[in-house]
Scaffold this motif. Structure first.
Motif, mmCIF file in Angstrom:
data_model
loop_
_atom_site.group_PDB
_atom_site.id
_atom_site.type_symbol
_atom_site.label_atom_id
_atom_site.label_comp_id
_atom_site.label_asym_id
_atom_site.label_seq_id
_atom_site.Cartn_x
_atom_site.Cartn_y
_atom_site.Cartn_z
ATOM 1 N N GLY A 135 35.702 28.421 -30.593
ATOM 2 C CA GLY A 135 34.603 27.839 -31.353
ATOM 3 C C GLY A 135 33.983 28.736 -32.400
ATOM 4 O O GLY A 135 33.056 28.322 -33.097
ATOM 5 N N ARG A 136 34.478 29.982 -32.531
ATOM 6 C CA ARG A 136 33.862 30.882 -33.501
ATOM 7 C C ARG A 136 34.890 31.697 -34.290
ATOM 8 O O ARG A 136 34.674 32.875 -34.586
ATOM 9 C CB ARG A 136 32.847 31.810 -32.815
ATOM 10 C CG ARG A 136 31.608 31.065 -32.325
ATOM 11 C CD ARG A 136 30.425 31.966 -32.085
ATOM 12 N NE ARG A 136 29.189 31.217 -32.185
ATOM 13 C CZ ARG A 136 27.972 31.738 -32.083
ATOM 14 N NH1 ARG A 136 27.821 33.029 -31.883
ATOM 15 N NH2 ARG A 136 26.901 30.988 -32.207
ATOM 16 N N ASP A 137 35.998 31.046 -34.645
ATOM 17 C CA ASP A 137 37.002 31.717 -35.474
ATOM 18 C C ASP A 137 36.366 32.209 -36.762
ATOM 19 O O ASP A 137 35.543 31.507 -37.362
ATOM 20 C CB ASP A 137 38.096 30.728 -35.887
ATOM 21 C CG ASP A 137 38.950 30.291 -34.719
ATOM 22 O OD1 ASP A 137 38.706 30.767 -33.601
ATOM 23 O OD2 ASP A 137 39.858 29.467 -34.942
ATOM 24 N N LEU A 138 36.767 33.366 -37.200
ATOM 25 C CA LEU A 138 36.345 33.810 -38.527
ATOM 26 C C LEU A 138 37.272 34.887 -39.059
ATOM 27 O O LEU A 138 38.116 35.429 -38.342
ATOM 28 C CB LEU A 138 34.886 34.264 -38.555
ATOM 29 C CG LEU A 138 34.395 35.399 -37.675
ATOM 30 C CD1 LEU A 138 34.980 36.716 -38.113
ATOM 31 C CD2 LEU A 138 32.884 35.471 -37.753
ATOM 32 N N VAL A 139 37.106 35.177 -40.344
ATOM 33 C CA VAL A 139 37.822 36.264 -40.995
ATOM 34 C C VAL A 139 36.780 37.207 -41.590
ATOM 35 O O VAL A 139 35.990 36.807 -42.444
ATOM 36 C CB VAL A 139 38.751 35.746 -42.108
ATOM 37 C CG1 VAL A 139 39.390 36.927 -42.853
ATOM 38 C CG2 VAL A 139 39.842 34.838 -41.538
ATOM 39 N N PHE A 140 36.751 38.436 -41.115
ATOM 40 C CA PHE A 140 35.845 39.425 -41.680
ATOM 41 C C PHE A 140 36.494 40.080 -42.891
ATOM 42 O O PHE A 140 37.605 40.613 -42.799
ATOM 43 C CB PHE A 140 35.545 40.545 -40.671
ATOM 44 C CG PHE A 140 34.553 40.181 -39.600
ATOM 45 C CD1 PHE A 140 33.260 39.820 -39.923
ATOM 46 C CD2 PHE A 140 34.911 40.242 -38.262
ATOM 47 C CE1 PHE A 140 32.338 39.504 -38.927
ATOM 48 C CE2 PHE A 140 33.994 39.929 -37.263
ATOM 49 C CZ PHE A 140 32.709 39.557 -37.599
ATOM 50 N N GLY A 141 35.804 40.053 -44.028
ATOM 51 C CA GLY A 141 36.185 40.891 -45.150
ATOM 52 C C GLY A 141 35.382 42.171 -45.077
ATOM 53 O O GLY A 141 34.609 42.385 -44.140
ATOM 54 N N VAL A 150 34.663 34.909 -43.948
ATOM 55 C CA VAL A 150 34.969 33.480 -43.963
ATOM 56 C C VAL A 150 34.753 32.947 -42.548
ATOM 57 O O VAL A 150 35.410 33.393 -41.608
ATOM 58 C CB VAL A 150 36.426 33.209 -44.403
ATOM 59 C CG1 VAL A 150 36.749 31.729 -44.284
ATOM 60 C CG2 VAL A 150 36.660 33.703 -45.829
ATOM 61 N N PHE A 151 33.819 32.046 -42.399
ATOM 62 C CA PHE A 151 33.601 31.418 -41.103
ATOM 63 C C PHE A 151 34.542 30.240 -40.926
ATOM 64 O O PHE A 151 34.567 29.327 -41.772
ATOM 65 C CB PHE A 151 32.175 30.872 -40.984
ATOM 66 C CG PHE A 151 31.112 31.902 -40.718
ATOM 67 C CD1 PHE A 151 31.144 32.671 -39.573
ATOM 68 C CD2 PHE A 151 30.072 32.090 -41.608
ATOM 69 C CE1 PHE A 151 30.161 33.617 -39.313
ATOM 70 C CE2 PHE A 151 29.079 33.031 -41.361
ATOM 71 C CZ PHE A 151 29.125 33.801 -40.210
ATOM 72 N N GLY A 152 35.311 30.244 -39.841
ATOM 73 C CA GLY A 152 36.033 29.049 -39.439
ATOM 74 C C GLY A 152 35.173 28.313 -38.426
ATOM 75 O O GLY A 152 34.052 28.730 -38.126
ATOM 76 N N ASP A 153 35.723 27.209 -37.898
ATOM 77 C CA ASP A 153 35.006 26.446 -36.865
ATOM 78 C C ASP A 153 33.622 26.004 -37.318
ATOM 79 O O ASP A 153 32.652 26.072 -36.550
ATOM 80 C CB ASP A 153 34.896 27.271 -35.568
ATOM 81 C CG ASP A 153 36.221 27.371 -34.824
ATOM 82 O OD1 ASP A 153 37.029 26.425 -34.910
ATOM 83 O OD2 ASP A 153 36.451 28.389 -34.150
#
Lengths: 194, 194
Positions: free
Chosen positions: A149-155, B153-156
């Protein structure tokens, strides 16, 4: 190439110089290791301090060892609101223009004029890992974290290469919480900037 | 297409039913609006409560109005550690199997058996916005936030469409801090899942 990276979550902590340790714990005081960190030679000490800011204070803040050349206090942005100060996002050691804070220890207090930062997220790695992965010290990369429920990509993740460094992504508590990091959560290094 | 979305940061707060309001503030008590939220008809009330968990408590937690059918307490993961409980990441209203908590108000206390969540990040929008952007209620999307030193970038992120909704990304404090959100920070909607 998928590169799986263990994650270490840093709660607020204090790196102190021996001069500051002398002031807040007593002259010639030696920090006592409580637990060893995954980075070689680094430890969480048994000692804690209280940080006092313009608006509030934080108790039981862990001191890290061994002592450093310069005092460096690492807090989260959540902590900033509690203390009532603004700490810039910086890599470790880049302390010019950072705010100060008051540190209380078991034997006294010390006013630091500078040194409070919000640590820039970073990946520790050895020169061998850097070569294998194809990145350089100081390079910004991105990492993906897939969690429930909290996927993300950190830049804005800085690569930090050192002979004693073990491959590990360092996040503060806000960042780990926003990504839903729990036990067994790994990060995936995205080498190509999109 | 770049879609620029204003960001609202939600600190911990309590949506209470009238039955719970009666118990903690007095029979027939009416919440008094303190400030109106950007979503039509919603307000932050003058009233606050104290949340008491197994390990600790949080004071001055803002009550939101108007009253809801069911009690729903929204906290951050940082708050979970403070209270000593685990709140699942859920969309508003999805409360099955969530933990309870004790709520203290000015006139009494109430034990809630369920209703504590960590709000799933979401974007409010009107049906017109949804059509224009090409997304549907419930659809997961990604949003990019570019900030000084904390791009991510936030997913979900769940799209929530309603006739009274104004285009706005809702994050909790951990998420906003991890993204370096400040005044004037906008999010960019990435419609295509990568």
């Amino acid at each position: 190439m998928n590169i799986r990276i263990p994650i270490a979550v840093s709660a607020r902590h204090a790196h102190l110089s021996q001069a500051t340790i002398d002031q807040v714990f007593g002259a010639g005081y030696q920090l006592r290791p409580r637990s060893w960190l995954s980075q070689t030679g680094q430890f969480a000490a048994q000692e804690t301090v209280t940080l006092v800011g313009p608006k509030g204070q934080l108790r039981n803040v862990r001191v890290m060892g061994p002592p450093r050349e310069r005092d460096q206090i690492e807090i989260s942005r959540t902590d900033e609101f509690e203390l009532g100060l603004e700490a810039p996002v910086r890599v470790s050691g880049d302390l010019a223009g950072t705010p100060g804070i008051t540190v209380h220890g078991s034997a006294g207090s010390c006013i630091l004029n500078t040194g409070v930062i919000s640590a820039r997220r970073h990946i520790h790695m050895s020169p061998q890992d850097a070569t294998r992965i194809g990145v350089q010290d100081g390079q910004p990369v991105r990492v993906r974290i897939d969690s429930e429920g909290r996927d993300l990509v950190f830049g804005d993740v800085t690569v930090r290469v050192g002979p004693d460094f073990r491959l590990e992504l360092h996040l503060d508590t806000d960042e780990a919480n926003a990504a839903g990091v729990g036990k067994g959560t790994y990060a995936e290094l995205l080498v190509t900037e999109a």
